[in-house]
Design an enzyme around this catalytic site. Structure first.
Site, PDB file in Angstrom:
ATOM      1  N   TYR A  98     -13.855   2.981   4.603  1.00  0.00           N
ATOM      2  CA  TYR A  98     -14.536   3.050   5.578  1.00  0.00           C
ATOM      3  C   TYR A  98     -14.694   4.936   5.728  1.00  0.00           C
ATOM      4  CZ  TYR A  98     -15.310  -1.658   6.102  1.00  0.00           C
ATOM      5  OH  TYR A  98     -15.420  -3.151   5.688  1.00  0.00           O
ATOM      6  N   ASP A  99     -13.331   5.302   5.160  1.00  0.00           N
ATOM      7  CA  ASP A  99     -13.493   6.981   5.853  1.00  0.00           C
ATOM      8  C   ASP A  99     -14.526   7.903   5.299  1.00  0.00           C
ATOM      9  OD1 ASP A  99     -10.723   6.914   6.518  1.00  0.00           O
ATOM     10  OD2 ASP A  99      -9.862   7.177   4.660  1.00  0.00           O
TER      11      ASP A  99
ATOM     12  N   HIS B  24       0.270   4.240   0.163  1.00  0.00           N
ATOM     13  CA  HIS B  24      -0.289   5.333   1.632  1.00  0.00           C
ATOM     14  C   HIS B  24       0.483   5.048   2.403  1.00  0.00           C
ATOM     15  CE1 HIS B  24      -3.256   8.094   3.304  1.00  0.00           C
ATOM     16  NE2 HIS B  24      -3.429   6.610   4.024  1.00  0.00           N
TER      17      HIS B  24
ATOM     18  N   PHE C 138      -9.668   6.207   2.396  1.00  0.00           N
ATOM     19  CA  PHE C 138     -10.036   5.116   1.198  1.00  0.00           C
ATOM     20  C   PHE C 138     -10.756   4.006   2.602  1.00  0.00           C
ATOM     21  CE2 PHE C 138      -7.377   1.991   4.001  1.00  0.00           C
ATOM     22  CZ  PHE C 138      -6.454   2.795   5.091  1.00  0.00           C
TER      23      PHE C 138
ATOM     24  N   ASN D  55       0.599  -1.488  -0.255  1.00  0.00           N
ATOM     25  CA  ASN D  55      -0.471   0.062  -0.030  1.00  0.00           C
ATOM     26  C   ASN D  55       0.438   1.412  -0.092  1.00  0.00           C
ATOM     27  OD1 ASN D  55      -1.641   2.328   0.740  1.00  0.00           O
ATOM     28  ND2 ASN D  55      -3.232   0.886   1.584  1.00  0.00           N
TER      29      ASN D  55
ATOM     30  N   LYS E  87      -5.904  13.893   8.546  1.00  0.00           N
ATOM     31  CA  LYS E  87      -6.027  12.761   8.891  1.00  0.00           C
ATOM     32  C   LYS E  87      -5.049  12.493  10.330  1.00  0.00           C
ATOM     33  CE  LYS E  87      -7.301   7.867   7.993  1.00  0.00           C
ATOM     34  NZ  LYS E  87      -7.361   6.736   6.531  1.00  0.00           N
TER      35      LYS E  87
ATOM     36  N   HIS F 222      -5.976   6.427  14.164  1.00  0.00           N
ATOM     37  CA  HIS F 222      -5.338   5.342  14.160  1.00  0.00           C
ATOM     38  C   HIS F 222      -3.913   4.688  13.825  1.00  0.00           C
ATOM     39  CE1 HIS F 222      -7.406   4.832  10.568  1.00  0.00           C
ATOM     40  NE2 HIS F 222      -7.007   3.396  10.771  1.00  0.00           N
TER      41      HIS F 222
ATOM     42  N   ASP G  13      -2.614  -4.001  11.136  1.00  0.00           N
ATOM     43  CA  ASP G  13      -3.099  -4.656  11.351  1.00  0.00           C
ATOM     44  C   ASP G  13      -4.514  -3.731  11.592  1.00  0.00           C
ATOM     45  OD1 ASP G  13      -4.492  -6.669   9.326  1.00  0.00           O
ATOM     46  OD2 ASP G  13      -5.611  -7.260  11.509  1.00  0.00           O
ATOM     47  N   SER G  14      -5.695  -3.571  10.682  1.00  0.00           N
ATOM     48  CA  SER G  14      -6.453  -2.530  11.128  1.00  0.00           C
ATOM     49  C   SER G  14      -8.140  -2.933  10.763  1.00  0.00           C
ATOM     50  CB  SER G  14      -6.129  -1.180  10.376  1.00  0.00           C
ATOM     51  OG  SER G  14      -6.189  -0.969   9.161  1.00  0.00           O
TER      52      SER G  14
HETATM   53  P1  IMP Z   1      -5.701  -2.848   5.976  1.00  0.00           P
HETATM   54  O1  IMP Z   1      -5.189  -3.591   7.955  1.00  0.00           O
HETATM   55  O2  IMP Z   1      -5.217  -1.887   5.915  1.00  0.00           O
HETATM   56  O3  IMP Z   1      -6.222  -4.415   5.942  1.00  0.00           O
HETATM   57  O4  IMP Z   1      -7.282  -2.511   6.280  1.00  0.00           O
HETATM   58  C1  IMP Z   1      -8.479  -3.712   7.179  1.00  0.00           C
HETATM   59  C2  IMP Z   1      -9.805  -2.911   6.772  1.00  0.00           C
HETATM   60  O5  IMP Z   1      -9.669  -1.560   7.376  1.00  0.00           O
HETATM   61  C3  IMP Z   1      -9.748  -2.086   5.324  1.00  0.00           C
HETATM   62  O6  IMP Z   1     -11.098  -3.219   4.482  1.00  0.00           O
HETATM   63  C4  IMP Z   1     -10.236  -1.023   4.910  1.00  0.00           C
HETATM   64  O7  IMP Z   1     -10.746  -0.635   4.118  1.00  0.00           O
HETATM   65  C5  IMP Z   1     -10.117  -0.517   6.957  1.00  0.00           C
HETATM   66  N1  IMP Z   1      -9.295   0.726   6.767  1.00  0.00           N
HETATM   67  C6  IMP Z   1      -8.553   0.398   7.936  1.00  0.00           C
HETATM   68  N2  IMP Z   1      -7.732   1.579   8.260  1.00  0.00           N
HETATM   69  C7  IMP Z   1      -8.826   2.246   7.222  1.00  0.00           C
HETATM   70  C8  IMP Z   1      -8.955   4.079   7.645  1.00  0.00           C
HETATM   71  O8  IMP Z   1      -7.917   4.637   7.755  1.00  0.00           O
HETATM   72  N3  IMP Z   1     -10.043   4.507   6.757  1.00  0.00           N
HETATM   73  C9  IMP Z   1     -10.892   3.976   6.548  1.00  0.00           C
HETATM   74  N4  IMP Z   1     -10.691   2.165   5.846  1.00  0.00           N
HETATM   75  C10 IMP Z   1      -9.308   2.305   6.720  1.00  0.00           C
END
Ligand code: IMP
Length: 213
Positions: free
Chosen positions: A158-159, A11, A156, A9, A179, A184, A73-74
């Site tokens: 759910y923003d 970003h 991106f 990613n 942001k 987080h 992981d988020s």
């Molecule tokens: P990952 O950890 O980048 O794989 O994100 C896991 C999921 O959480 C993805 O579906 C993202 O769309 C959502 N997500 C994680 N961080 C954000 C954020 O900062 N904004 C919006 N969606 C997020």
């Protein structure tokens, strides 16, 4: 010092580079590509820290010297859904779901949830593993409310429906820098940078360490 970030990613890579520069830290950010790619990892730990550690440990098998392997992981946790989708945020609308499909599902599923009960949070756990096997996990959380309709074209995932507590604009209506100041991921990354700057002392705000899932 080299930091290897387990992501493709752009970003996330740019954000970490910018934050290192802002903190005046002399460290470069590399991608797994320069190590022959990211080893295959199944994200089935069931927790943010567990999944992040799995990725960071896998990448750490390919680094040496004073380098560090980083993986985050988020996801989004909704109060009305007892914290779901949480670690399943990327797969909310199905295994290969797009961000768009996940967002559309969240808006739909939250239609019956009344105003005043639409709280939620983004959570990020950033795992750091050294070539010698030292492990830390840093956490960042941002509280907010889930809107009924999309607002903004930035960010991106759910923003467009995430309105941070006490703010008037969604995280999709903010600039990347704005942001990162409250997000987080920004908070978890700053906790990691504080740990680095403190000479890797244990007692640093935001540290959730050591975690053995
Ligand atoms: P990952 O950890 O980048 O794989 O994100 C896991 C999921 O959480 C993805 O579906 C993202 O769309 C959502 N997500 C994680 N961080 C954000 C954020 O900062 N904004 C919006 N969606 C997020």
């Amino acid at each position: 010092m080299k930091l290897y970030l387990a992501t493709s990613n752009r970003h996330k890579i740019d954000e970490l580079r910018q934050m290192l520069a802002d903190a005046g830290l002399d460290a470069s950010v590399e991608t797994p590509d320069v190590l022959g790619g990211m080893p295959e990892v199944v994200e089935d730990a069931g927790t943010f820290s567990g999944n992040a550690l799995k990725k960071a440990r896998a990448l750490a098998t390919r680094i040496e010297g004073d380098a560090l392997a980083l993986a985050d992981d988020s996801g989004i946790c909704i109060d009305a859904f007892d914290g779901a989708p949480g670690v399943y945020s990327a797969r909310y609308a199905g295994e290969e779901a797009t961000d768009e499909a996940n967002l559309a599902k969240l808006i739909r599923e939250m239609e019956p949830i009344p105003d005043g009960s639409r709280g939620g949070r983004f959570v990020c756990h950033l795992a750091v593993v050294s070539a010698q096997g030292e492990e830390r996990v840093f956490e960042g959380v941002i509280e907010g409310e889930i809107l009924r309709e999309r607002r903004g074209a930035g960010g991106f995932g759910y923003d467009p429906v995430f309105l941070p507590l006490g703010r008037k604009r969604t995280t999709a209506e903010m600039s990347a820098a704005e942001k990162a100041e409250i997000s987080h991921r920004g908070k978890a990354t700053r906790a990691f940078l504080a740990w680095l700057q403190s000479g890797r002392a244990d007692a640093v705000n935001g540290t959730v360490a050591p975690i053995k899932p």
